[in-house]
Design a protein around this motif. Structure first.
Motif, PDB file in Angstrom:
ATOM      1  N   SER A  53       0.827  -1.223   0.000  1.00 28.37           N
ATOM      2  CA  SER A  53       0.000   0.000   0.000  1.00 28.37           C
ATOM      3  C   SER A  53       0.854   1.262   0.000  1.00 28.37           C
ATOM      4  CB  SER A  53      -0.881   0.058   1.248  1.00 28.37           C
ATOM      5  OG  SER A  53      -1.900  -0.880   1.199  1.00 28.37           O
ATOM      6  N   HIS A  66      -8.955  -1.644   4.136  1.00 29.83           N
ATOM      7  CA  HIS A  66      -8.172  -0.803   3.205  1.00 29.83           C
ATOM      8  C   HIS A  66      -8.703  -1.060   1.800  1.00 29.83           C
ATOM      9  CE1 HIS A  66      -5.541  -1.685   6.615  1.00 29.83           C
ATOM     10  NE2 HIS A  66      -4.924  -0.541   6.371  1.00 29.83           N
ATOM     11  N   ASP A  87      -7.244   0.378  -1.108  1.00 27.15           N
ATOM     12  CA  ASP A  87      -6.305   0.748  -2.185  1.00 27.15           C
ATOM     13  C   ASP A  87      -5.766  -0.451  -2.964  1.00 27.15           C
ATOM     14  OD1 ASP A  87      -5.175   0.519   0.497  1.00 27.15           O
ATOM     15  OD2 ASP A  87      -3.253   0.730  -0.515  1.00 27.15           O
TER      16      ASP A  87
END
Ligand code: ADP
Length: 179
Positions: free
Chosen positions: A110, A149, A151
């Protein structure tokens, strides 16, 4: 097999992690980061000698942590090197250290704006982690990460051989059934 977690894809495939076209692949390295057998040796052979040169500059990696390099001759632009636990040596800490190896690999992915990553089955070769237990930890950690998350668009587990694939498939079905 593939499932959607949030907007991301979690995939299980049988194959060779060195051949993957995800932006990053993960290496099951040892703390020296200076190469070894198993998947580590295969990644260094496929990436070429510049990978070892860059790894020499990193000062090693602690168990449960992860560091990133370029991918050199690999299709993948990056290699995330992580160190899983040695099952017999690390005892009751092994569970947390294995989860940490996956979580730190995803965090480093990430942080480098990488959207797709392929993992081998960490610690289940020379490091002796029983495959069924390792599969459950690996998959649960990836799912938890993707739930919190957004992303990373694709996490692919590249399982070496039919038996490993089947163990991961069974573990994933069990996790999904308990949700
Ligand atoms: P560790 O030291 O973390 O146990 P190993 O490389 O010995 O790492 O083994 C980890 C897993 O990687 C094993 O299940 C092994 O079968 C698998 N493996 C070996 N070569 C490859 C490869 N080219 N692609 C994907 N997985 C691989």
């Amino acid at each position: 097999m593939q499932v959607t977690i949030n907007q991301s894809r979690l995939e299980l495939v049988e194959g060779d992690v060195t051949a993957q076209d995800t932006e990053a692949i993960v290496n099951a390295a040892n703390p020296t980061l200076l190469g070894g057998g198993g998947v580590d040796g295969a990644i260094h052979r496929a990436a070429g000698p510049q990978l070892l040169e860059e790894c020499r500059t990193l000062g090693g990696c602690q168990t449960g942590d992860a560091k990133i390099t370029k991918g050199y001759r690999l299709k993948a632009k990056h290699v995330v090197h992580t160190v899983g636990p040695v099952y017999r040596r690390d005892g009751e800490r092994a569970v947390e250290l294995l989860a940490s190896a996956y979580r730190r690999s995803l965090e480093v992915t990430s942080e480098n704006n990488v959207r797709s990553v392929s993992f081998p089955s960490i610690s289940t070769g020379a490091y002796g982690y029983p495959m069924e237990e390792a599969a459950a930890i690996a998959l649960q950690t990836a799912i938890n990460y993707l739930e919190s998350h957004t992303d990373i668009e694709l996490v692919r587990f590249v399982l070496f051989g039919r038996r490993t694939y089947q163990v991961y498939e069974k573990a994933l079905k069990e996790i999904l059934a308990h949700d």
